[in-house]
Design an enzyme around this catalytic site. Structure first.
Site, PDB file in Angstrom:
ATOM      1  N   HIS A  66       0.709  -1.478   0.136  1.00  0.00           N
ATOM      2  CA  HIS A  66      -0.222   0.094   0.188  1.00  0.00           C
ATOM      3  C   HIS A  66       0.983   1.719   0.220  1.00  0.00           C
ATOM      4  CE1 HIS A  66      -2.702   2.774   2.313  1.00  0.00           C
ATOM      5  NE2 HIS A  66      -3.205   2.697   1.001  1.00  0.00           N
ATOM      6  N   HIS A 108      -0.799  10.582  -2.504  1.00  0.00           N
ATOM      7  CA  HIS A 108      -1.647  10.373  -2.141  1.00  0.00           C
ATOM      8  C   HIS A 108      -2.733  11.097  -2.358  1.00  0.00           C
ATOM      9  CE1 HIS A 108      -4.623   8.166  -0.004  1.00  0.00           C
ATOM     10  NE2 HIS A 108      -5.144   8.978   0.503  1.00  0.00           N
TER      11      HIS A 108
END
Length: 394
Positions: A66, A108
């Site tokens: 991730h 992100h």
């Protein structure tokens, strides 16, 4: 029923995916990233709607690093991606946002206040501003206000230093990578290793950026096409929390797509903008999943959609989501498993330190027992050991 009992209802689907994935891996069917070589006959035989058969080459459960190995390195850096790969993760994840001059970079969020040293650059002080992104106000610095050349003068830092102080050792070590650079890195790593380097790539806030004239899907598709990663057997997943972004990408490339799903009562931003009244709860019905299967190969639900939590934060019984998704021939890759107590279900926390590691192995086993095809993990080494235990029946 318990998570372990619920596994019986999905065991046949899980076994089918494991057998098919093992057969493809043994045949060497997937193409190396960036080379376009090879075919995936088993994936083609699977005949996935939307052209997404490539994911069948992966082991089950699949482990996705991730944002890279973000539990150990500042997220979305080549250092985090490399460590995730070196630890053995099956897939490395990227999130994409644009620069002012239209380059796709890996962050992100477009708000880079907490993930770079931009605040230490007086030349960018006047760019600090407040923006509304998907209905939420943010104050800071944003990628769409900097050119790529300007962004490349910044260095990445740990996003949550209070929880991961050891990661601050690497603050300033890496710059912000472009997606083109990540594709080059993956191609080189694939050549060195003689096997595919899988990528899991997300379009962030696509409706917002399209409103600024910075649409994400077209430049992303162009990059994939230049590297011959636009085919259904490409070792890449394209994901988004906005279903229409995944659908738009499916019209541009055959690369497998995945619809990300938040809380059941949440509403994708593209739906809000278009007036579509549906929520995630509508998308995870059999009818909603069948619609998703028309243009995507999988779903990426928040963990609580797979196994809800009780009021005290402990796990309850699994929902029917995994079985329903498998019935629609969709892969299920939920997010995100982290080792720290603060992120784990209450029944898997250990000790009083919220930043200490809890029983992540136990939590991972619960989700694997529920039949998921893989999981996003900040600490991919932990998830890989748990997946190995699961496959061995331990």
């Amino acid at each position: 029923m318990s998570a372990r009992q619920a596994a019986d209802t999905t065991r046949s689907a899980l076994g089918r995916r494991a057998v098919l994935g093992a057969a493809m891996a043994g045949a060497g069917g997937a193409a190396l990233v960036g080379t376009g070589a090879g075919t995936a006959p088993a994936a083609e035989a699977a005949g996935r709607p939307g052209g997404g058969g490539g994911g069948r080459a992966l082991p089950v459960p699949t482990v996705v690093a991730h944002r890279g190995a973000s539990g150990y390195r500042p997220e979305h850096t080549l250092g985090a991606y490399q460590l995730g790969l070196d630890l053995g993760a099956d897939i490395i994840e990227q999130d994409l946002v644009p620069t002012r001059d239209g380059h796709l970079v890996c962050r992100h969020e477009n708000d880079i206040t907490g993930t770079t040293d931009v605040a230490d650059h007086p030349e960018f002080a006047e760019l600090r501003t407040t923006k509304t992104v998907d209905g939420v106000d943010y104050t800071g610095w944003f990628t769409e206000d900097l050119t790529l050349a300007e962004l490349k003068t910044l260095r990445a830092v740990e996003r949550i230093p209070g929880q991961r102080p050891h990661n601050t050792l690497y603050d300033g070590r890496w710059e912000i990578p472009t997606f083109a650079e990540v594709l080059d890195w993956a191609a080189e790593q694939g050549r060195r290793r003689g096997r595919p380097v899988w990528l899991y790539t997300e379009t962030k806030h696509p409706t917002y950026f399209r409103s600024l004239g910075l649409g994400l899907e077209e430049p992303l598709a162009a990059l994939l096409r230049r590297r011959r990663l636009h085919r259904s057997n490409a070792p890449v997943f394209l994901q988004s929390f906005e279903p229409t972004s995944v659908e738009r990408l499916a019209g541009l490339v055959d690369t497998p797509g995945v619809v990300l799903l938040g809380a059941a009562d949440s509403r994708p931003w593209d739906f809000q903008e278009s007036g579509d009244p549906r929520t995630v709860a509508d998308l995870i019905t059999p009818q909603g999943l069948a619609e998703i299967a028309g243009y995507a190969s999988g779903i990426g639900p928040v963990l609580d959609l797979v196994i809800p939590r009780a009021a005290d934060g402990s796990l309850t019984s699994p929902t029917s989501l995994v079985a329903d998704a498998h019935e629609a021939d969709l892969l299920v890759h939920p997010y995100t498993l982290r080792n720290e107590n603060a992120f784990l279900p209450a029944d898997f926390r250990r000790g009083e330190d919220p930043n200490g590691f809890g029983d992540a192995f136990g939590a991972l086993r619960a989700y694997f027992d529920a039949g998921v095809d893989g999981v996003f993990a900040d600490h991919p080494d932990t998830a890989l050991l748990a997946a190995e235990d699961f496959r061995a029946g331990r």
